[in-house]
Design an enzyme around this catalytic site. Structure first.
Site, PDB file in Angstrom:
ATOM      1  N   SER A  23      -0.694   5.255  11.504  1.00  0.00           N
ATOM      2  CA  SER A  23      -0.172   5.562  12.634  1.00  0.00           C
ATOM      3  C   SER A  23      -0.702   4.765  13.750  1.00  0.00           C
ATOM      4  O   SER A  23      -0.174   4.518  14.974  1.00  0.00           O
ATOM      5  CB  SER A  23      -0.050   7.110  13.002  1.00  0.00           C
ATOM      6  OG  SER A  23      -1.359   7.797  12.933  1.00  0.00           O
ATOM      7  N   HIS A  62      -3.169   7.349  18.224  1.00  0.00           N
ATOM      8  CA  HIS A  62      -1.864   7.057  18.588  1.00  0.00           C
ATOM      9  C   HIS A  62      -2.019   6.489  20.039  1.00  0.00           C
ATOM     10  O   HIS A  62      -1.536   5.109  20.174  1.00  0.00           O
ATOM     11  CB  HIS A  62      -1.148   8.389  18.726  1.00  0.00           C
ATOM     12  CG  HIS A  62      -0.902   8.986  17.427  1.00  0.00           C
ATOM     13  ND1 HIS A  62       0.088   9.868  17.424  1.00  0.00           N
ATOM     14  CD2 HIS A  62      -1.173   8.560  16.310  1.00  0.00           C
ATOM     15  CE1 HIS A  62       0.355  10.419  16.172  1.00  0.00           C
ATOM     16  NE2 HIS A  62      -0.650   9.474  15.168  1.00  0.00           N
TER      17      HIS A  62
END
Length: 217
Positions: free
Chosen positions: A136, A187
């Site tokens: 991610s 992220h």
């Protein structure tokens, strides 16, 4: 005029081939490594993930910096893997088509490592060891890279607008903070890094329809 149309079609087909080779390779690598790791135990197990390269704060402190990269190819369960690969397929395809394979890979890997480093730094600040895995951070780097591409192209490329992408980014970050066990540092760090790398490498489309880049490769 006919020559230009044929050349545009050729360029388009070439871009699709690049898309298949790089985005497809990254997805295949993640899936195959996930299947390999499952042979040695459940991928939801911290012990299994640490054994095969998870970002584990104490080990990185001891010098295992390679874990900033290896953790990007590990996933905690099939749902985690599928969520990241579906997003990579959609966003990665767009970025690779716009930026080309080399710049795309730089954004993916350097942005992903930056995301891992951000998560590591946050864990040190909190004073709590973490076990972090997943693509991610790299996927958010692709997202950040696409944001700059859209800005450079006046808010729109085929299949995406800046408004849609920013809404998606905002919702992704929100749900990350609203959920437990999410590496939000990776992220946000990955997205910022991807944006900055794309800012350095990508230039607005020229009149002829090709992307102009800096001389770096």
């Amino acid at each position: 005029m006919c020559y230009n149309k044929h050349m545009d079609a050729y360029r388009h087909n070439s871009e699709l081939e690049n898309l298949k080779s790089v985005t497809g390779f990254l997805i295949a690598a993640n899936v195959l490594w996930f299947l390999f790791v499952t042979v040695f135990g459940p991928t939801e197990s911290s012990d299994v993930l640490i054994r095969w390269g998870a970002l584990y704060t104490p080990y990185v402190e001891e010098g295992a910096w390679w874990r900033l990269l290896s953790c990007m190819f590990l996933h905690s369960g099939i749902r985690h893997l599928m969520n990241n690969m579906i997003t990579l397929f959609a966003l990665g395809a767009m970025l690779e088509n716009e930026a080309g394979p080399v710049k795309y890979m730089l954004i993916y890997f350097l942005g992903g490592i930056a995301g891992s480093a951000a998560e590591y730094a946050l864990s040190l600040r909190r004073g709590e060891p973490v076990v972090a895995v997943g693509a991610s951070g790299a996927v958010f780097a692709v997202l950040g890279g696409l944001i700059w591409v859209l800005i450079a192209n006046k808010g729109r490329i085929p299949g995406m607008s800046i408004r849609r992408l920013l809404i998606y980014a905002a919702l992704s970050i929100y749900f990350g903070f609203a959920s437990g066990g999410v590496a939000n540092g990776a992220h946000i760090g990955g997205m910022i890094a991807g944006f900055l790398i794309s800012l350095l490498l990508y230039r607005k489309r020229d009149v002829g329809g090709e992307n102009a880049f800096t001389a770096q490769s």
